[in-house]
Write an enzyme that holds these catalytic residues in place. Sequence first.
Site, short mmCIF file in Angstrom:
data_model
loop_
_atom_site.label_atom_id
_atom_site.label_comp_id
_atom_site.label_asym_id
_atom_site.label_seq_id
_atom_site.Cartn_x
_atom_site.Cartn_y
_atom_site.Cartn_z
N HIS A 252 0.90 -1.32 0.01
CA HIS A 252 0.17 -0.11 -0.05
C HIS A 252 0.71 1.07 0.15
O HIS A 252 2.05 1.31 -0.18
CB HIS A 252 -0.96 -0.22 1.19
CG HIS A 252 -0.23 -0.11 2.51
ND1 HIS A 252 0.31 0.90 3.09
CD2 HIS A 252 -0.55 -1.08 3.62
CE1 HIS A 252 0.83 0.42 4.26
NE2 HIS A 252 0.38 -0.84 4.36
N HIS B 33 3.94 1.57 2.13
CA HIS B 33 5.07 0.71 1.61
C HIS B 33 5.88 1.38 0.37
O HIS B 33 7.20 1.62 0.27
CB HIS B 33 4.71 -0.64 1.19
CG HIS B 33 4.13 -1.49 2.16
ND1 HIS B 33 2.94 -2.28 1.81
CD2 HIS B 33 4.13 -1.44 3.36
CE1 HIS B 33 2.67 -2.84 3.09
NE2 HIS B 33 3.31 -2.46 3.74
N CYS C 21 0.51 -9.86 20.66
CA CYS C 21 -0.60 -9.50 19.39
C CYS C 21 0.00 -10.07 17.88
O CYS C 21 1.20 -9.96 17.78
CB CYS C 21 -0.49 -7.78 19.10
SG CYS C 21 -1.31 -7.48 17.52
N CYS D 101 1.03 -7.64 15.40
CA CYS D 101 2.26 -6.88 15.78
C CYS D 101 3.37 -7.88 15.83
O CYS D 101 4.54 -7.35 15.64
CB CYS D 101 2.10 -6.05 16.94
SG CYS D 101 1.01 -4.66 17.14
N CYS E 198 -5.55 -5.12 21.37
CA CYS E 198 -4.17 -4.42 20.80
C CYS E 198 -4.72 -3.06 20.48
O CYS E 198 -5.57 -2.91 19.69
CB CYS E 198 -3.54 -5.05 19.62
SG CYS E 198 -2.52 -4.14 18.95
N HIS F 252 -4.13 -2.65 16.51
CA HIS F 252 -4.92 -3.33 15.51
C HIS F 252 -6.35 -3.62 16.16
O HIS F 252 -7.17 -4.10 15.28
CB HIS F 252 -4.36 -4.52 15.15
CG HIS F 252 -3.15 -4.55 14.52
ND1 HIS F 252 -2.10 -4.59 15.20
CD2 HIS F 252 -2.66 -4.63 13.18
CE1 HIS F 252 -0.65 -4.39 14.35
NE2 HIS F 252 -1.34 -4.38 13.24
N LYS G 110 -6.13 8.48 10.19
CA LYS G 110 -5.56 7.56 9.89
C LYS G 110 -6.31 6.41 8.76
O LYS G 110 -7.27 6.68 8.58
CB LYS G 110 -5.62 6.43 11.21
CG LYS G 110 -4.47 5.46 11.22
CD LYS G 110 -4.50 4.56 12.33
CE LYS G 110 -3.89 3.35 12.04
NZ LYS G 110 -3.89 2.47 13.31
N LYS H 254 -9.49 0.81 5.70
CA LYS H 254 -10.41 0.33 4.71
C LYS H 254 -11.63 0.70 5.18
O LYS H 254 -12.66 1.00 4.50
CB LYS H 254 -10.16 -1.24 4.65
CG LYS H 254 -10.67 -1.63 3.33
CD LYS H 254 -10.20 -3.28 2.98
CE LYS H 254 -10.88 -3.82 2.49
NZ LYS H 254 -10.67 -5.53 2.63
#
Length: 721
Positions: free
Chosen positions: A17, A20, A136, A139, A160, A163, A317, A320
Amino acid sequence: MTFYVTTPIYYANSLPHLGHLYTMIVADTIARSKRQQGIETFFLTGTDEHGINIERAAARNHRTPQEQADYVVSYFKKMTAAFGLDSLHGGYDIFMRTTEAFHYEGVGKFWRRVAKAKTPKGRDALYKGHYEGWFCAACAAYKTEDEYAKPTNPGDPPTCLIHETKLDRVSEESYFFRLSDYDQALLELYESRLDFVQPDARRNEVKSFVSGGLQDLSVSRLRSSVSWGIPVPDDPNHTMYVWFDALTNYITAIGFGNRQQNSAIGFEKFWPALHLVGKDILRFHAVYWPAFLMAAGVEQPRAIVAHGMWVDPTGRKMSKTLGNTIELDVLNEFFPTDAIRYFCLREMVFGQDGRFGYENLIDRTNSDLASGLGNLSSRTLTMIHRYCEGRVPSGNISDEGVLPAKRAGVDNDDSAIAGFVSHARDEFIRYFEELSFSRALEVAWSIVARIDKIISDAKPWDLAKDAGQRQTLNAVLYRAAETLRWLSVMLYATMPETSREIYSGLGLTNQVSNIDPKGLRWGELPPGTAIGEVKPLFPRIDKAKTMEEIGRQRSEVRDQKSEDAETRPSGSVQGDAETRPSGRVQGEAGLGTAQGSGQHTTEADAVAGVANFIDITDFAKIDLRVGEVRTAERIPKADKLLLITVDIGEEKPRQILAGIAQYYEPENLIGRKIVVVANLKPRKLRGYESQGMLLAASVGEEGKPVIATFAEEVPNGARLK
Ligand code: MSP
């Protein structure tokens, strides 16, 4: 002299994404800039392929972990090629994979070294113990109390904070790295090398974390709980903690612990590296990794540089669920790669969070690139074609030319512009070296503005009408062309394609990729050079039209993702649709299409919390009905889809395809009351017509569907409003 730059290696459980892409763009820019200076440079990127997360993603996709990694890697490679970041395009030198045999060998040796080492306090650096804690999986890390949310129901596991998924209680035999003995040594390292962790704010964060005292780190898991990992040397019941394995890639990639790799690349030659990382993984790089290296007796990295996160235009942030993600395939289709590179480097003040939205990208492309650099280049070249027969004119003004030049308000020598450009170049380089790309580009654009003004003030089109102003006209055009040459050299690392276009457009035939901006001297563009064809560098992007097309494409991609959820790569920013079952019959295509269907006029609207309100009349357009499941069956070769028929009070039950097969047994659905979107356009999936969509909550990281239902009796066909 050599230089080594790395990106993090990306988890092979989901598709690439924007985050990256960004780190790769930054690393690529640094690498190109070093190469331009004649420094032999090695640029690493790659994938982190072990651990429970990859194991789980593979299981969800009915693949082996290796197949899962291969699948993600093939997509990564396609993507890096599309954005000109692969070796073929002068980008990375290695796409490192932690499943490579040489990595296994290198990590094994590294582990053995650590296992033999004593800590600065004279104790064994590695010991076997027992670990119990909240882990997690996403993570791949144990979580301390301040890193998880306590459950609302006592007895449930905590969640978490990153997440929002439930943590696993892990208690098992484990090897421990005695990190607690390294706090002083680490603090000394940060003190003695002020640029070790950058920027300063991050360095302070790391320092205060370490000053607070360090806990020993569990660095292995029992093979019985995580089998997809590198075996611990001499103790095959254990696999290495994925971060121990992953961090070590930076040295195994260039030959640590493997003779063949070492002679092909050269550990001694390239180490130490500059590690580029997102701020979310700074601790692993700035605390754990240096401590491991100390134990193994390996030199510390050159520096660890943490960048910020991309958030949406309203500062939220990207996720999706919010629908504010940036899809790589959309970026690739609608924007030139250099515009994306420019935007990323110009818009994110390095180290801070940056806002990324398609609209902002269009605005910047149009203003800075189409109207700015692109226009400067095309108007300069066009005028040289028109007024100078396509050859770079001489910029000299003889004694007789001085007066006419003065009359036209043009300097009779080029020392002012030469001085300005040289000074700006020096500033540019200084900022670039500090990795302040945004500032550096601002400076470069001050050059664009300056020469634009010189052209507009001198009005070459008027000078051309006056034979007595020939020298003035030539001087102005020479200055413009020479400035363009400087800009093309300076901007190569940021915008390689554009820089090449400008450079060769000026008729220059050597490689701009090898020209050190430091060595630029004013006046070295040879007069008489036959310039090339004029190509528009950045055609203006029609904002309204493009936003509409992007919207359409995004919803189509979503449709496609849900349709082919099991097999197809999506390429979206969170392109792990293939690893996530959809909670709705038509995935996110149903209600989610609002963003793409033009209901929101702008992207900012679409993502801004306020504009996300809909009118009651909008809601009224959705016909939600109570239905009762009559039949339910699996569909051959579609592991995620169930074919159900639902009575919603009509003559005949509706046939609906639902992406819930992994979570619901067909027989358990029969007789259940559900909610159906009744006026959704029918569409075909896997050869079956789906005449609506059932509603389900999407729970947790995996997006586990939980069907919406009623606590009281309700008749079939009742409307929800
Ligand atoms: N596998 C580990 C890294 C191991 S390195 C020895 C990992 N992988 S990751 O795929 O989750 O993330 C890789 C990088 O992407 C991180 O540097 C992270 O900061 C970055 N990004 C993820 N989302 C991002 C944004 N929204 N914006 C910018 N970068 C972000 O962590």
